[in-house]
Design a protein around this motif. Structure first.
Motif, PDB file in Angstrom:
ATOM      1  N   SER A  47      44.985  46.038  53.639  1.00 21.65           N
ATOM      2  CA  SER A  47      45.309  44.799  52.922  1.00 21.65           C
ATOM      3  C   SER A  47      44.313  43.712  53.316  1.00 21.65           C
ATOM      4  CB  SER A  47      46.727  44.344  53.259  1.00 21.65           C
ATOM      5  OG  SER A  47      46.785  43.923  54.626  1.00 21.65           O
ATOM      6  N   TYR A  48      44.270  42.643  52.502  1.00 22.84           N
ATOM      7  CA  TYR A  48      43.387  41.526  52.840  1.00 22.84           C
ATOM      8  C   TYR A  48      43.732  40.956  54.213  1.00 22.84           C
ATOM      9  CZ  TYR A  48      41.938  41.442  47.910  1.00 22.84           C
ATOM     10  OH  TYR A  48      41.436  41.774  46.691  1.00 22.84           O
ATOM     11  N   LYS A  49      45.016  40.808  54.468  1.00 24.41           N
ATOM     12  CA  LYS A  49      45.442  40.270  55.770  1.00 24.41           C
ATOM     13  C   LYS A  49      45.066  41.207  56.902  1.00 24.41           C
ATOM     14  CE  LYS A  49      49.348  37.318  54.433  1.00 24.41           C
ATOM     15  NZ  LYS A  49      50.808  37.117  54.554  1.00 24.41           N
TER      16      LYS A  49
END
Length: 258
Positions: A47-49
């Protein structure tokens, strides 16, 4: 430049922008690793996070490593030594490697004949303390005394003592290998007194406390100096076969038998 404009960056443009931003923000680890980490994130469908966390943690880890390296360099150890390469029993390693004694400002004394390996644990424990965030300084006892005498001659004694006071752990090697005149002994006493119950001192000596009269020939001064590092200290007696640890709250003149 607005956010809308950044979305139109090409791959090459994005690489250049990241490189420049990392330079401006002083993020050398992200700058050197972002491409590899981005490829890994893509493969693992992160994920981006998750990807952002990987980048930031990599920078934090590397920054902590660089800080440790700076502290170890500032300690001025004569050579690299590690506890992992040291023939020590596990309980003793666990007791000392936590550096709890440094946090509490307690002294450590390593006592043993010449050639029994006192410098190794002194340097290794000092290195361990530096890696845990403590400010450490290593010095030979003779060098320390000579530096203090020279500082006193040049009216820089207060400044020199203050510099040694600021370190969390002062490692003093080869105490007992020379005879000090009263002036040298008094200056060393001053440094030890300044550190008492505030900051740790670790001393390696080839003489037990009772033999320190060879170094500090004035009886009163010898008693006073022994009193400082030996009270509430961890005492390691080195031998040819083993290293043993004990603790004492003994005051001057009482030698610990291990």
């Amino acid at each position: 430049m607005g956010a809308q404009h950044h979305r139109g960056l090409s791959e090459q443009g994005a690489d250049t922008a990241i490189d420049q931003a990392c330079r401006m923000l002083r993020l050398p680890t992200i700058r050197s690793q972002f491409s590899d980490l981005a490829d890994a994130a893509s493969r693992e469908q992160m994920s981006y996070k998750g990807f952002l966390a990987e980048l930031l943690l990599a920078e934090c880890d590397d920054r902590a490593r660089r800080r440790s390296e700076r502290r170890i360099k500032a300690a001025a150890f004569p050579r690299e030594k590690s506890l992992r390469a040291f023939d020590f029993d596990a309980a003793t390693i666990n007791t000392l490697a936590t550096c709890e004694w440094v946090r509490k400002g307690k002294p450590l004394c390593l006592i043993g004949d010449s050639g029994t390996g006192k410098s190794h644990p002194l340097i290794a424990l000092g290195t361990e303390a530096a890696m845990k965030g403590y400010r450490v300084r290593y010095t030979l006892a003779t060098k320390l005394v000579n530096e203090l005498v020279e500082a006193a001659d040049e009216r820089l004694l207060t400044k020199t003592i203050a510099r040694y006071r600021r370190v969390d752990l002062l490692c003093t090697d080869e105490l007992g290998s020379m005879e000090l005149d009263r002036r040298g002994a008094e200056l060393l006493f001053q440094v030890l007194t300044e550190r008492e119950e505030k900051n740790s001192v670790a001393i390696a000596s080839n003489e037990s406390f009772g033999g320190w009269t060879k170094t500090f020939t004035d009886p009163w001064l010898c008693t006073a100096i022994v009193d400082r590092p030996s009270f509430d200290a961890a005492i390691i007696e080195t031998g040819t076969d083993s290293y043993r640890l004990a603790h004492t709250k003994a005051r001057a003149g009482q030698v610990v038998t291990l």
